[in-house]
Design an enzyme around this catalytic site. Structure first.
Site, PDB file in Angstrom:
ATOM      1  N   ASP A 165      10.850  10.042  29.778  1.00  0.00           N
ATOM      2  CA  ASP A 165      11.082   8.606  29.644  1.00  0.00           C
ATOM      3  C   ASP A 165      12.336   8.256  28.845  1.00  0.00           C
ATOM      4  OD1 ASP A 165       9.904   9.496  27.290  1.00  0.00           O
ATOM      5  OD2 ASP A 165       8.216   8.117  27.377  1.00  0.00           O
ATOM      6  N   MET A 209       6.174  11.790  28.181  1.00  0.00           N
ATOM      7  CA  MET A 209       6.356  13.221  28.011  1.00  0.00           C
ATOM      8  C   MET A 209       5.152  13.895  27.350  1.00  0.00           C
ATOM      9  SD  MET A 209      10.360  13.187  26.766  1.00  0.00           S
ATOM     10  CE  MET A 209      10.487  14.980  26.697  1.00  0.00           C
ATOM     11  N   HIS A 210       5.171  15.230  27.380  1.00  0.00           N
ATOM     12  CA  HIS A 210       4.296  16.101  26.588  1.00  0.00           C
ATOM     13  C   HIS A 210       2.861  16.200  27.094  1.00  0.00           C
ATOM     14  CE1 HIS A 210       7.660  15.621  23.898  1.00  0.00           C
ATOM     15  NE2 HIS A 210       7.302  14.414  23.512  1.00  0.00           N
TER      16      HIS A 210
END
Length: 485
Positions: free
Chosen positions: A235, A81-82
């Site tokens: 995830d 992520m991110h």
């Protein structure tokens, strides 16, 4: 017989997993990825490497099991992520992706992390999140920022290549600091604060919905139909789908390098002041809360390095069940702490050492310290009683002693699954199955078969509560010492 393909884009590898209609694994491959660190605190990855890894994974699957590939009816995606993947007018990559563990935008995160930001997103704005990264690019790479046509998360860039569609889904989008997490839509205000607009964001679907279809040229290359591609999940949300954590009140406990306590919820109840993440789940109409302790199995790895013994050699002699906590207390803040303190500067300590403290007592103290840090995560969410059962995953779950300790510290059942692959790739495949068939997520995402259940013991409750209270008193003193040092 229809199969489903799960693609899990991790930081260090891309995993492809094909499961059959009973969700039994049919074929799997993993392709390694590398991370570049050009400066201190930076962490980047070339998005082209994700496409190359996916192409290699599917080529290997086709070579080894063409029938399994040809029978794929749906694809699901999971990813770290991110990450900020910046694309130009022709969807060309403008710079390497800035990853989740990149800390360069700490000043920009501090600026965005105010009452307004927390009210909209339900979360602290951490430096690893996507929005502060774009503010950093605006200020430090303005020539790149002015060319940004799209911002995509890592797995969504892979989706763009697979389908031609610029789409994302709620669980991953919730980690950007641009999502109205309650409304499950982009926040124009948070985008404005980073000089972006909704036109530069991908479309949004739920994780179980169809986000597009496999492009014809890739379908022909791999020998499969133009199957649907599900929204998928970030995830951790995809991992939750893999272990059946899709109903409110269920959760999982991950004891990897870091520790994660993930619980599903039917209501949006953010608590940003506790540094707990409140994100959308990959399941429609569902949210999740996630507490993180930064040094879980890493604490045992550290002790094993100090004592020059393997982690299993340290924990093995303790047996399979715990006693009341000892006098020595360990605070596992070896790399700072996330939940509930959000303190990058705090460091760990042993307290209560005495002449009789031996090797075994130190091992127990480290395991107890991590268990109490996970209790902090539980308290930051709904507290004791908010979840009655947690599925244990990660390397640390191999220690029966530690799981028994966790059950007593958290005062809930800890369930150890039977052997098998129940990670994010399976969760992605399950999301692909729902998108392809319209099946009920609760039906196709069951909890894995159980190998063992660890239950809290009433006779230990008082001792654990007393030890946890002592543990809780130490952080303020250590914080003041760390601030002065």
């Amino acid at each position: 017989m229809a199969n489903t393909l799960g693609l899990d884009l991790g930081t260090s590898s891309l995993k492809a997993l094909i499961v059959d209609e009973t969700q039994a694994p049919v074929a799997t491959v993993s392709v390694p990825l590398s991370v570049e660190r050009p400066h201190f605190g930076w962490s980047e990855q070339d998005p082209a490497s994700w496409i190359a890894a996916c192409r290699e994974a599917l080529a290997r699957l086709k070579a080894e099991n063409p029938a399994a590939v040809a029978a794929v009816a749906g694809i699901g995606l999971s990813g770290h992520m991110h990450g900020a993947t910046l694309l130009g007018a022709g969807d060309e990559v403008l710079r390497p992706c800035i990853l989740w563990n990149d800390t360069r935008s700490f000043r920009e995160a501090r600026e965005l992390d105010d009452e307004e930001g927390r009210a909209i997103t339900g979360n602290i704005v951490f430096p690893g999140f996507t929005a502060p990264k774009l503010l950093w690019v605006l200020r430090n790479e303005p020539n790149i920022f002015e060319r940004v046509r799209r911002v995509l998360l890592p797995k969504d860039y892979l989706r763009l290549w697979l389908t031609g569609e610029a789409m994302s889904e709620m669980s991953d989008a919730a980690g950007t600091s641009w999502l109205d997490t309650a409304g499950r839509r982009w926040s124009d205000r948070m985008l404005e604060r980073t000089s972006l607009s909704r036109d530069q964001m991908p479309g949004l679907v739920e994780g179980t919905e169809v986000s597009g279809r496999l492009r014809a040229e890739l379908a022909a290359e791999w020998g499969m139909p133009q199957v649907v591609v599900a929204g998928g999940g970030g995830d951790n949300a995809a991992s939750a789908c893999g272990v059946g954590v899709v109903q409110p009140g269920t959760g999982f406990l991950s004891l990897g390098t870091s520790g994660v306590l993930f619980t599903a919820a039917e209501r949006y109840e953010p608590r940003p002041e506790t540094a707990i993440h409140t994100f959308c789940h990959a399941i429609p109409g569902t949210w999740h809360q996630m507490g993180v302790t930064l040094s879980a199995a890493a604490s045992i790895e550290w002790l094993s390095t100090v004592l020059k013994e393997k982690p299993g050699e340290l924990t093995g002699p303790l047996g399979e069940s715990c006693d009341a906590p000892g006098r020595a207390i360990f605070l596992p803040y070896l790399a700072g702490e996330r939940t509930p303190h959000n303190d990058a500067d705090i460091r760990g300590v042993f307290v209560g050492l005495e002449a009789s403290t031996d090797r075994a007592a130190m091992v127990r103290a480290v395991l107890e310290g991590v268990a109490f840090s996970m209790r902090d995560c539980l308290e930051a969410g709904g507290g004791v009683g908010s979840v009655s059962r947690l599925v244990a995953v990660g390397a640390g779950s191999r220690s029966g002693y530690w799981l028994d300790l966790m059950a007593n510290a958290l005062r809930c059942e800890i369930v150890l699954p039977a052997s098998g692959d129940f990670g994010a790739a399976l969760g992605a495949a399950r999301l692909g199955l729902v998108a392809a068939t319209g099946a009920d997520p609760a039906t196709v995402m069951p909890e894995p078969p159980t190998a063992r259940v660890f239950a809290p013991r009433a006779e230990l409750e008082g001792a654990f509560e007393d030890a946890y209270r002592r543990y809780r008193t130490l952080y303020p003193a250590i914080r003041d010492w760390s601030a002065a040092s």
